[in-house]
Design a protein around this motif. Sequence first.
Motif, PDB file in Angstrom:
ATOM      1  N   GLU A   1       0.755  -1.254   0.065  1.00 23.30           N
ATOM      2  CA  GLU A   1       0.083   0.005  -0.039  1.00 23.30           C
ATOM      3  C   GLU A   1       0.890   1.222  -0.141  1.00 23.30           C
ATOM      4  O   GLU A   1       0.573   2.151  -0.629  1.00 23.30           O
ATOM      5  N   GLY A   2       1.907   1.041   0.921  1.00 23.38           N
ATOM      6  CA  GLY A   2       2.820   2.343   0.634  1.00 23.38           C
ATOM      7  C   GLY A   2       3.491   2.634  -0.485  1.00 23.38           C
ATOM      8  O   GLY A   2       3.727   3.684  -0.970  1.00 23.38           O
ATOM      9  N   PHE A   3       3.946   1.593  -1.191  1.00 18.79           N
ATOM     10  CA  PHE A   3       4.437   1.451  -2.762  1.00 18.79           C
ATOM     11  C   PHE A   3       3.476   2.350  -3.526  1.00 18.79           C
ATOM     12  O   PHE A   3       3.790   3.168  -4.213  1.00 18.79           O
ATOM     13  N   HIS A   4       2.202   1.831  -3.706  1.00 20.21           N
ATOM     14  CA  HIS A   4       1.325   2.258  -4.699  1.00 20.21           C
ATOM     15  C   HIS A   4       0.869   3.565  -4.117  1.00 20.21           C
ATOM     16  O   HIS A   4       0.468   4.355  -5.222  1.00 20.21           O
ATOM     17  N   THR A   5       0.772   4.088  -2.826  1.00 21.56           N
ATOM     18  CA  THR A   5       0.272   5.193  -2.624  1.00 21.56           C
ATOM     19  C   THR A   5       1.346   6.135  -3.123  1.00 21.56           C
ATOM     20  O   THR A   5       0.890   7.349  -3.242  1.00 21.56           O
ATOM     21  N   ALA A   6       2.897   5.865  -2.897  1.00 22.94           N
ATOM     22  CA  ALA A   6       3.610   6.956  -3.008  1.00 22.94           C
ATOM     23  C   ALA A   6       3.642   6.867  -4.833  1.00 22.94           C
ATOM     24  O   ALA A   6       3.783   8.207  -5.337  1.00 22.94           O
ATOM     25  N   VAL A   7       3.394   5.781  -5.588  1.00 24.25           N
ATOM     26  CA  VAL A   7       3.432   6.082  -6.937  1.00 24.25           C
ATOM     27  C   VAL A   7       2.457   7.055  -7.482  1.00 24.25           C
ATOM     28  O   VAL A   7       2.350   8.150  -8.214  1.00 24.25           O
ATOM     29  N   LYS A   8       1.144   6.846  -6.730  1.00 25.53           N
ATOM     30  CA  LYS A   8      -0.190   7.496  -6.924  1.00 25.53           C
ATOM     31  C   LYS A   8       0.268   9.215  -6.665  1.00 25.53           C
ATOM     32  O   LYS A   8       0.005  10.031  -7.280  1.00 25.53           O
ATOM     33  N   GLY A   9       0.887   9.248  -5.429  1.00 23.46           N
ATOM     34  CA  GLY A   9       1.160  10.522  -4.795  1.00 23.46           C
ATOM     35  C   GLY A   9       2.310  11.368  -6.009  1.00 23.46           C
ATOM     36  O   GLY A   9       1.862  12.568  -6.057  1.00 23.46           O
ATOM     37  N   ILE A  10       3.289  10.782  -6.500  1.00 23.62           N
ATOM     38  CA  ILE A  10       4.238  11.421  -7.164  1.00 23.62           C
ATOM     39  C   ILE A  10       3.622  11.669  -8.420  1.00 23.62           C
ATOM     40  O   ILE A  10       3.947  12.742  -9.074  1.00 23.62           O
ATOM     41  N   VAL A  11       2.674  10.735  -9.003  1.00 22.39           N
ATOM     42  CA  VAL A  11       1.873  11.309 -10.286  1.00 22.39           C
ATOM     43  C   VAL A  11       1.085  12.410 -10.102  1.00 22.39           C
ATOM     44  O   VAL A  11       0.964  13.525 -10.827  1.00 22.39           O
ATOM     45  N   CYS A  12       0.290  12.418  -9.026  1.00 17.60           N
ATOM     46  CA  CYS A  12      -0.649  13.580  -8.715  1.00 17.60           C
ATOM     47  C   CYS A  12       0.134  14.798  -8.446  1.00 17.60           C
ATOM     48  O   CYS A  12      -0.074  15.932  -8.947  1.00 17.60           O
ATOM     49  N   ASP A  13       1.490  14.729  -7.756  1.00 16.70           N
ATOM     50  CA  ASP A  13       2.141  15.871  -7.386  1.00 16.70           C
ATOM     51  C   ASP A  13       2.734  16.577  -8.564  1.00 16.70           C
ATOM     52  O   ASP A  13       3.087  17.548  -8.626  1.00 16.70           O
ATOM     53  N   LEU A  14       3.208  15.654  -9.334  1.00 17.38           N
ATOM     54  CA  LEU A  14       4.007  16.142 -10.335  1.00 17.38           C
ATOM     55  C   LEU A  14       3.571  16.126 -11.903  1.00 17.38           C
ATOM     56  O   LEU A  14       4.124  16.880 -12.728  1.00 17.38           O
ATOM     57  N   ALA A  15       2.294  15.527 -12.119  1.00 19.40           N
ATOM     58  CA  ALA A  15       2.053  15.576 -13.583  1.00 19.40           C
ATOM     59  C   ALA A  15       1.619  16.754 -13.654  1.00 19.40           C
ATOM     60  O   ALA A  15       0.907  17.282 -12.912  1.00 19.40           O
ATOM     61  N   GLU A  16       1.868  17.367 -14.936  1.00 17.86           N
ATOM     62  CA  GLU A  16       1.386  18.589 -15.482  1.00 17.86           C
ATOM     63  C   GLU A  16       0.520  18.490 -16.402  1.00 17.86           C
ATOM     64  O   GLU A  16       0.211  17.482 -17.034  1.00 17.86           O
ATOM     65  N   LYS A  17      -0.453  19.689 -16.534  1.00 23.74           N
ATOM     66  CA  LYS A  17      -1.483  19.736 -17.617  1.00 23.74           C
ATOM     67  C   LYS A  17      -0.961  19.439 -18.880  1.00 23.74           C
ATOM     68  O   LYS A  17       0.005  20.340 -19.253  1.00 23.74           O
ATOM     69  N   PRO A  18      -1.133  18.632 -19.651  1.00 23.74           N
ATOM     70  CA  PRO A  18      -0.489  18.434 -20.979  1.00 23.74           C
ATOM     71  C   PRO A  18      -0.694  19.420 -21.971  1.00 23.74           C
ATOM     72  O   PRO A  18      -2.028  19.873 -22.197  1.00 23.74           O
ATOM     73  N   LEU A  19       0.271  19.841 -22.852  1.00 24.84           N
ATOM     74  CA  LEU A  19      -0.182  20.716 -23.643  1.00 24.84           C
ATOM     75  C   LEU A  19      -0.064  20.060 -25.038  1.00 24.84           C
ATOM     76  O   LEU A  19      -1.056  20.637 -25.919  1.00 24.84           O
ATOM     77  N   GLU A  20       0.530  19.098 -25.395  1.00 28.75           N
ATOM     78  CA  GLU A  20       0.404  18.276 -26.514  1.00 28.75           C
ATOM     79  C   GLU A  20       0.938  16.790 -26.130  1.00 28.75           C
ATOM     80  O   GLU A  20       1.562  16.505 -25.280  1.00 28.75           O
ATOM     81  N   THR A  21      -0.149  15.856 -26.782  1.00 33.12           N
ATOM     82  CA  THR A  21       0.171  14.524 -26.593  1.00 33.12           C
ATOM     83  C   THR A  21       1.693  13.795 -27.007  1.00 33.12           C
ATOM     84  O   THR A  21       2.017  14.561 -28.188  1.00 33.12           O
ATOM     85  N   THR A  22       2.414  12.857 -26.283  1.00 28.89           N
ATOM     86  CA  THR A  22       3.553  12.455 -26.807  1.00 28.89           C
ATOM     87  C   THR A  22       3.468  10.896 -27.258  1.00 28.89           C
ATOM     88  O   THR A  22       2.262  10.505 -26.849  1.00 28.89           O
TER      89      THR A  22
END
Length: 483
Positions: free
Chosen positions: A170-191
């Motif tokens: 749970e700690g592992f997956h919570t952290a994965v989700k956390g970093i995606v939510c904290d760092l993912a930016e609003k996409p300007l264009e699809t890659t």
Amino acid sequence: MSNCISNCNSCSSTSCAPVESKGGVVNSKGQLENSSTTNACKVCAPLGASLVFKGIRGCIPLVHGSQGCATYIRRYVISHFREPLDIASSNFTEAATVFGGQSNFELSIKNIINQYKPEVIGIATTCLSETIGDDVSMFVKNFRKKNLGMENMPKFVTASTASYQGSHMEGFHTAVKGIVCDLAEKPLETTDKVNIFPGFVSAEDLRQVKQIFEDFELEYIMVPDYSETMDSPTWNEYHKLPPGGVPAEEIGLVSSSTHSVEFGYIINKGHLDPISAAEHLEDRYGVTRHNMGLPIGIKETDKFFEALETISGKDTPDKYKQQRGRLVDSYIDGHKYLFGKKAVVYGEEDFVLSMVSFLEEIGIETIVAGTGGESGMLTSHIRDLGTANSKDILVKQGVDFEQLDQIAHELKPDLFIGNSKGYYIARKLSVPIVRCGFPIHDRIGAQRVMHLGYEGTQQLYDKICNAMMEYKQDNSPVGYKYV
Ligand code: SF4
């Protein structure tokens, strides 16, 4: 003083009260049921989060709580990966426990910035800081406000990881989700990039998965990627922050990718957060999610390669077709050593699920599937496998090794498959143990144990066959040279 209320008995922290007795109650059937955990079949939640943070380039994990939590995590992870591992602690005392940990938090952040100059600080909470209600996201905001204009201000990622709410997974997956939510930016264009969420696997598994993506000529963003940071070549000088890891800027682009490949059906969905990182990206940014079990065994690995064919529009490279063909051939070669053998399999839920599916392929009957995880989802997933004996498998969720010991004693398996914590039971029963998963503390090379893909399955298969052959040889009065 006992601060830990998780009762997981997985640590030796000064703030965690180890449960040493086999205290129990007698149930309505007259059976003894343990009311406490003895030798937990899981590890603590901030450990999983710390490993995720080690998969980000230039990141230092900070465990917000007592010193003992960080020490325990370091000891466990170092003993498995055999790599140096710096984990900071906000070092709670009685005062922090009563008045809150903000000042400890701020001091530790300043010390980390001065000593390490990290690109990212990954903060995992503990039983104690969660219990007293420390709001780490607010602490981060306050720290930023108070230190506007500070040189070397890193990025921050956070994970709420009280161990009484879940295991290291749970700690592992919570952290994965956390970093995606904290760092993912609003996409300007699809890659054209593909996100990979591989789960808690070995460093060698990560390298193997990356190689497969490269052979399909797919660009990827792997979150986390500790394939180098937790399995480095020798250095002439000590690196406080070892090379490797996925850069935070790349994680920022996961929202612009077209696809995500995510291993694991259960992940941490039985707990507070039912939405995985890949689901979040699909819901919020339309990134197509390809979900499959850990690719162990032919059935699950075929699903992985089918997904890559769909994403890339390319046929599976010959190299992997050859690996698959050799694997099938070896199944035939080794069948006589394995058919009808009975196994106890234990460890993390998604690992156990894929192992059960793989064992069915090779003719081994799983009689017990044990996990310390408590999502409540393992039983139904095993039944849904629809294999010949999947309805008869004794599935034990939230189990500890004390209970596994009692069960194995009654059911008399031919072998154990799982981490090294089950060794003492296999030894008592005089049956072989095949070490895989996490942790492996009594062998070298745990970080290089390969589990995934046709190649990883091949290595696991050979290990299982050889364990049974060695057992037969060692226990025969005749010195067989041919087995
Ligand atoms: S976070 Fe882990 S190490 Fe710390 S008190 Fe809780 S169970 Fe023990």
